[in-house]
Design a protein around this motif. Structure first.
Motif, PDB file in Angstrom:
ATOM      1  N   LYS A 113     -16.437  63.644  -8.699  1.00 52.41           N
ATOM      2  CA  LYS A 113     -14.971  63.558  -8.713  1.00 52.41           C
ATOM      3  C   LYS A 113     -14.356  64.585  -7.778  1.00 52.41           C
ATOM      4  N   ARG A 114     -14.946  65.790  -7.776  1.00 56.02           N
ATOM      5  CA  ARG A 114     -14.435  66.824  -6.884  1.00 56.02           C
ATOM      6  C   ARG A 114     -14.605  66.417  -5.427  1.00 56.02           C
ATOM      7  N   LYS A 115     -15.758  65.823  -5.121  1.00 57.32           N
ATOM      8  CA  LYS A 115     -16.001  65.379  -3.751  1.00 57.32           C
ATOM      9  C   LYS A 115     -14.975  64.341  -3.325  1.00 57.32           C
ATOM     10  N   GLU A 116     -14.636  63.439  -4.265  1.00 56.49           N
ATOM     11  CA  GLU A 116     -13.641  62.419  -3.936  1.00 56.49           C
ATOM     12  C   GLU A 116     -12.266  63.034  -3.672  1.00 56.49           C
ATOM     13  N   GLY A 117     -11.986  64.131  -4.396  1.00 62.33           N
ATOM     14  CA  GLY A 117     -10.674  64.755  -4.252  1.00 62.33           C
ATOM     15  C   GLY A 117     -10.539  65.710  -3.077  1.00 62.33           C
ATOM     16  N   VAL A 118     -11.695  66.179  -2.526  1.00 63.23           N
ATOM     17  CA  VAL A 118     -11.645  67.132  -1.417  1.00 63.23           C
ATOM     18  C   VAL A 118     -10.973  66.489  -0.203  1.00 63.23           C
ATOM     19  N   ASN A 119     -10.010  67.178   0.307  1.00 62.28           N
ATOM     20  CA  ASN A 119      -9.275  66.747   1.506  1.00 62.28           C
ATOM     21  C   ASN A 119      -8.484  65.446   1.313  1.00 62.28           C
ATOM     22  N   LEU A 120      -8.357  64.981   0.068  1.00 61.25           N
ATOM     23  CA  LEU A 120      -7.603  63.757  -0.171  1.00 61.25           C
ATOM     24  C   LEU A 120      -6.151  63.900   0.286  1.00 61.25           C
ATOM     25  N   LEU A 121      -5.503  64.990  -0.083  1.00 59.68           N
ATOM     26  CA  LEU A 121      -4.098  65.179   0.265  1.00 59.68           C
ATOM     27  C   LEU A 121      -3.928  65.427   1.761  1.00 59.68           C
ATOM     28  N   GLU A 122      -4.881  66.128   2.386  1.00 54.47           N
ATOM     29  CA  GLU A 122      -4.815  66.300   3.836  1.00 54.47           C
ATOM     30  C   GLU A 122      -4.988  64.967   4.549  1.00 54.47           C
ATOM     31  N   LEU A 123      -5.863  64.126   4.024  1.00 54.65           N
ATOM     32  CA  LEU A 123      -6.076  62.797   4.588  1.00 54.65           C
ATOM     33  C   LEU A 123      -4.798  61.964   4.470  1.00 54.65           C
ATOM     34  N   SER A 124      -4.104  62.100   3.361  1.00 55.80           N
ATOM     35  CA  SER A 124      -2.848  61.379   3.156  1.00 55.80           C
ATOM     36  C   SER A 124      -1.764  61.893   4.095  1.00 55.80           C
ATOM     37  N   ALA A 125      -1.703  63.214   4.261  1.00 56.46           N
ATOM     38  CA  ALA A 125      -0.708  63.797   5.162  1.00 56.46           C
ATOM     39  C   ALA A 125      -0.919  63.306   6.585  1.00 56.46           C
ATOM     40  N   SER A 126      -2.180  63.227   6.998  1.00 58.35           N
ATOM     41  CA  SER A 126      -2.492  62.721   8.338  1.00 58.35           C
ATOM     42  C   SER A 126      -2.070  61.258   8.477  1.00 58.35           C
ATOM     43  N   ALA A 162       6.080  57.305   5.029  1.00 60.91           N
ATOM     44  CA  ALA A 162       5.357  56.414   4.121  1.00 60.91           C
ATOM     45  C   ALA A 162       5.859  54.999   4.351  1.00 60.91           C
ATOM     46  N   PRO A 163       4.996  54.072   4.775  1.00 62.31           N
ATOM     47  CA  PRO A 163       5.452  52.710   5.108  1.00 62.31           C
ATOM     48  C   PRO A 163       6.075  51.991   3.922  1.00 62.31           C
ATOM     49  N   ASP A 164       6.882  50.992   4.260  1.00 64.49           N
ATOM     50  CA  ASP A 164       7.575  50.197   3.252  1.00 64.49           C
ATOM     51  C   ASP A 164       6.656  49.088   2.762  1.00 64.49           C
ATOM     52  N   GLY A 165       5.632  49.480   2.039  1.00 67.40           N
ATOM     53  CA  GLY A 165       4.685  48.522   1.484  1.00 67.40           C
ATOM     54  C   GLY A 165       4.152  49.066   0.181  1.00 67.40           C
ATOM     55  N   TRP A 166       3.645  48.167  -0.665  1.00 70.13           N
ATOM     56  CA  TRP A 166       3.210  48.591  -1.992  1.00 70.13           C
ATOM     57  C   TRP A 166       1.828  49.240  -1.985  1.00 70.13           C
ATOM     58  N   GLU A 167       1.006  48.935  -0.948  1.00 64.46           N
ATOM     59  CA  GLU A 167      -0.377  49.402  -1.008  1.00 64.46           C
ATOM     60  C   GLU A 167      -0.890  49.932   0.330  1.00 64.46           C
ATOM     61  N   ALA A 168       0.006  50.399   1.205  1.00 73.96           N
ATOM     62  CA  ALA A 168      -0.433  50.853   2.534  1.00 73.96           C
ATOM     63  C   ALA A 168      -1.361  52.062   2.424  1.00 73.96           C
ATOM     64  N   LEU A 169      -0.940  53.105   1.724  1.00 71.07           N
ATOM     65  CA  LEU A 169      -1.773  54.303   1.567  1.00 71.07           C
ATOM     66  C   LEU A 169      -2.985  53.992   0.698  1.00 71.07           C
ATOM     67  N   LYS A 170      -2.790  53.199  -0.327  1.00 71.42           N
ATOM     68  CA  LYS A 170      -3.892  52.846  -1.227  1.00 71.42           C
ATOM     69  C   LYS A 170      -5.026  52.184  -0.446  1.00 71.42           C
ATOM     70  N   ARG A 171      -4.711  51.227   0.443  1.00 74.93           N
ATOM     71  CA  ARG A 171      -5.741  50.566   1.249  1.00 74.93           C
ATOM     72  C   ARG A 171      -6.416  51.573   2.180  1.00 74.93           C
ATOM     73  N   HIS A 172      -5.594  52.433   2.804  1.00 73.74           N
ATOM     74  CA  HIS A 172      -6.115  53.409   3.760  1.00 73.74           C
ATOM     75  C   HIS A 172      -7.138  54.324   3.093  1.00 73.74           C
ATOM     76  N   LEU A 173      -6.824  54.822   1.898  1.00 71.33           N
ATOM     77  CA  LEU A 173      -7.726  55.742   1.212  1.00 71.33           C
ATOM     78  C   LEU A 173      -8.926  55.021   0.616  1.00 71.33           C
ATOM     79  N   THR A 174      -8.715  53.818   0.094  1.00 71.17           N
ATOM     80  CA  THR A 174      -9.807  53.060  -0.514  1.00 71.17           C
ATOM     81  C   THR A 174     -10.858  52.708   0.535  1.00 71.17           C
ATOM     82  N   GLU A 175     -10.394  52.353   1.736  1.00 70.97           N
ATOM     83  CA  GLU A 175     -11.324  52.034   2.828  1.00 70.97           C
ATOM     84  C   GLU A 175     -12.185  53.232   3.208  1.00 70.97           C
ATOM     85  N   ARG A 176     -11.718  54.425   2.879  1.00 71.75           N
ATOM     86  CA  ARG A 176     -12.463  55.652   3.188  1.00 71.75           C
ATOM     87  C   ARG A 176     -13.204  56.190   1.978  1.00 71.75           C
ATOM     88  N   GLY A 177     -13.370  55.336   0.978  1.00 80.19           N
ATOM     89  CA  GLY A 177     -14.216  55.681  -0.153  1.00 80.19           C
ATOM     90  C   GLY A 177     -13.564  56.501  -1.244  1.00 80.19           C
TER      91      GLY A 177
END
Length: 615
Positions: A113-126, A162-177
């Motif tokens: 779980k920690r590995k999944e959370g590492v750099n998650l917020l930085e990845l979102s900011a990018s 943040a784009p005007d979509g319901w799952e833009a960030l969700k797809r981006h992060l899910t694709e990266r595991g």
């Protein structure tokens, strides 16, 4: 048996905590250049030799040689074993300490779980920053352009979209595991229990990353582009983001000036960014909460002065009253708090664009000292000519003073309350002492130490101002510049008799230069008494000098004081006319070479003198 704590977790933990905060909760620290100093907690000393570096994140004592990072400090000071110290630091951030070991499935799950959370917020900011550059970010770019935010300021604060979509960030992060559960835990997705659906929390918003003191993204604030509600949306509480603790813009302010001395607290992140656009880089904002004691404790470890900025309407005054209640117990000597009220209908963003940076800086400089705001607030709606109203006024002020730590500021305010009510200061001091005796003893704060240079069991109760030992300069005769300054300290209203220009003040005399600053403040702040003027300089070397002059008896009768000041001004003007141009040039150049910033008038005067000299 619990497994070993992973080294990468320890490294991550040390990168997130601030050694200044950890040490500062147990040792009285004072800012000294880019570092902090105090009395070493590991050996007895009278002169501070203990230093803490915010940049390098370590402490060192030049006396006994003690040194290390935040973990080492907890182990040595709190007598903790290494795992306990790690647990304590992790608890500050709301983190669970992982353990390695094949025989501990729960530890393995936590590590995954920690590995999944590492750099998650930085990845979102990018992700948000990249979307701002794309065609879908056109509306956000136009909004930022209308607000006048340059690309440089946007880059400094990491502004995105943040784009005007319901799952833009969700797809981006899910694709990266990155799993959905982690995205929900860190406040990026919203989970609807009734439907089980998850979707992006931030949609069609200008995004402002919220960074910790190390510059790591710990949350986000989003400003809507359309009419959706709420206009501003912040991340919820997460394992790394606690809104009652964090301040937006603090990291950026420290990056702009490592020798930060003053911080301005504004309402929102747009105010912070707008002020930065105009070169005012010391503003921070709370994140949807009132300013808390934890906010102020963190700030006072970094700076000596805090300026609260509020709207001038009723809601702003009420917010200021809450801030006053919060800051009073923290006002040990050396700290300053001021209150800045903006014109009704204005906020820092709109006002700095209309008036400009210099005018806004002037407002900050002339913000009401804590003492003036406290007295004004207590007097509001009361007729102080009536005994009953004066009693309620004094009682309200005394209730506030009871929360102040013992020190010079408390003594000054008791003296000022005495002057305003006609009651002896000793009577008020007695009432305060009785209220302290009647109140239950407060719980000791762990690690609370005496001010630097004094052992806790040697600290005497602060005597009234008139009974304090005078400084060394009091015994000698005063210079003419000091005499003029003393007159203004004792009789601030004499400033109305002075010439409009202050070039009569002798530049080569420190008291003459301080006299100029006092004149400027008296004219701009319209201070009604010497006590409020002294409170403005409280905690500074200039404040000590002014307090010494205030304590020194003024032997000139009151009716003759105006004529005395006029005579001194005439003397200085005659002397200035007799000075050779070269003497004046040398004085101004010496001040500039010493790093002192000349005023606009002084720079113009220097140019005129140099031009005339070379004709």
């Amino acid at each position: 048996m619990a497994g070993q704590i992973p080294q990468r977790f320890i490294d991550d933990l040390l990168a997130r905590v601030d050694v200044v905060e950890v040490v500062g909760e147990r040792v009285k620290l004072k800012k000294a250049g880019r570092n902090y100093s105090g009395l070493c907690p590991f050996h007895q000393e009278k002169t501070p030799s203990f230093t803490v570096s915010a940049d390098k994140q370590f402490y060192h004592c030049f006396g006994c040689g003690a040194h290390g990072n935040a973990l080492r400090f907890l182990m040595e000071y709190d007598k903790l074993r290494f795992p306990e110290a790690v647990e304590q630091l992790a608890g500050r951030l709301g983190l669970e300490v992982p353990r390695e070991g094949a025989d501990d499935p729960r530890a393995q799950a936590r590590e995954r779980k920690r590995k999944e959370g590492v750099n998650l917020l930085e990845l979102s900011a990018s992700f948000f920053r990249e979307r701002l550059k794309m065609p879908e970010g056109q509306g956000a770019r136009e909004y930022l352009a209308r607000r006048g935010l340059s690309p440089e300021v946007q880059q400094t604060f990491g502004v995105g979209y943040a784009p005007d979509g319901w799952e833009a960030l969700k797809r981006h992060l899910t694709e990266r595991g990155v799993g959905e559960a982690v995205q929900v835990e860190y406040g990026l997705l919203v989970h609807r229990e009734e439907s089980g659906r998850t979707y992006d929390r931030f949609r069609d918003r200008v995004m402002f990353p919220i960074r910790d003191i190390k510059g790591r993204t710990i949350g986000f604030g989003g400003r809507v582009l359309g009419d959706a509600k709420p206009k501003y949306l912040n991340s919820p509480e997460t394992p790394v983001f606690h809104k009652g603790r964090e301040l937006y813009g603090l990291y950026e302010a420290r990056q702009a000036d490592h020798r930060l001395e003053r911080v301005v607290i504004v309402e929102g992140y747009m105010d912070v960014v707008a002020l930065a656009q105009f070169g005012i880089r010391n503003a921070v904002a709370t994140l949807g909460t009132s300013t808390s004691e934890e906010h102020l404790t963190r700030l006072f470890r970094m700076v000596s002065e805090v300026v609260f900025c509020f709207d001038g309407d009723r809601a702003g005054r009420q917010a200021a009253a809450r801030a006053l209640e919060t800051v009073l117990p923290l006002m040990i000597d050396g700290r300053q708090a001021r209150f800045l009220f903006l014109p009704e209908g204005e906020d820092p963003d709109t006002l700095v664009r209309r008036e400009g940076a210099e005018a806004f800086q002037d407002r900050i400089t002339c913000a009401s000292p804590l003492s003036e705001f406290l007295f004004d607030q207590a007097a509001a709606g009361r007729d102080l000519a009536r005994i009953e109203d004066r009693e309620r006024y004094a009682s309200q002020v005394l209730a506030a003073l009871a929360k102040l730590p013992e020190g010079v500021l408390k003594s000054l305010m008791l003296s000022e309350l005495s002057r305003r009510t006609g009651v002896e200061a000793s009577s008020f001091a007695t009432l305060l002492a009785r209220s302290h005796q009647a109140a239950p003893e407060p719980a000791a704060v762990p690690g609370e130490l005496a001010p630097m240079g004094e052992a806790a069991d040697e600290m005497p109760e602060a005597p009234p101002l008139g009974e304090r030992a005078p400084p060394a300069r009091r015994s000698g005769s005063l210079s003419l510049a000091a005499r003029a300054l003393q007159l203004l300290v004792h009789e601030p209203e004499l400033v109305t008799q002075l010439p409009e220009a202050d070039d009569w003040c002798p530049e080569e005399d420190p008291d003459g230069r301080l006299c100029r600053e006092v004149i400027c403040l008296l004219r701009a702040g319209r201070y009604r008494s010497a006590q409020v003027l002294l409170a403005h300089f409280h905690g500074t070397p200039e404040g000590e000098r002014l307090a010494a002059l205030a304590r020194r008896e003024l032997l000139i009768p009151r009716p003759a004081r105006g004529a005395e000041l006029e005579g001194l001004v005439s003397h200085f003007l005659r002397h200035r006319q007799r000075r050779s141009p070269q003497e004046e040039i040398d004085t101004l150049l010496a001040r500039e070479k010493a790093g002192e910033r000349l005023s606009r008038e002084e720079k113009q005067r220097l140019m005129v003198l140099l031009t005339e000299l070379h004709r």
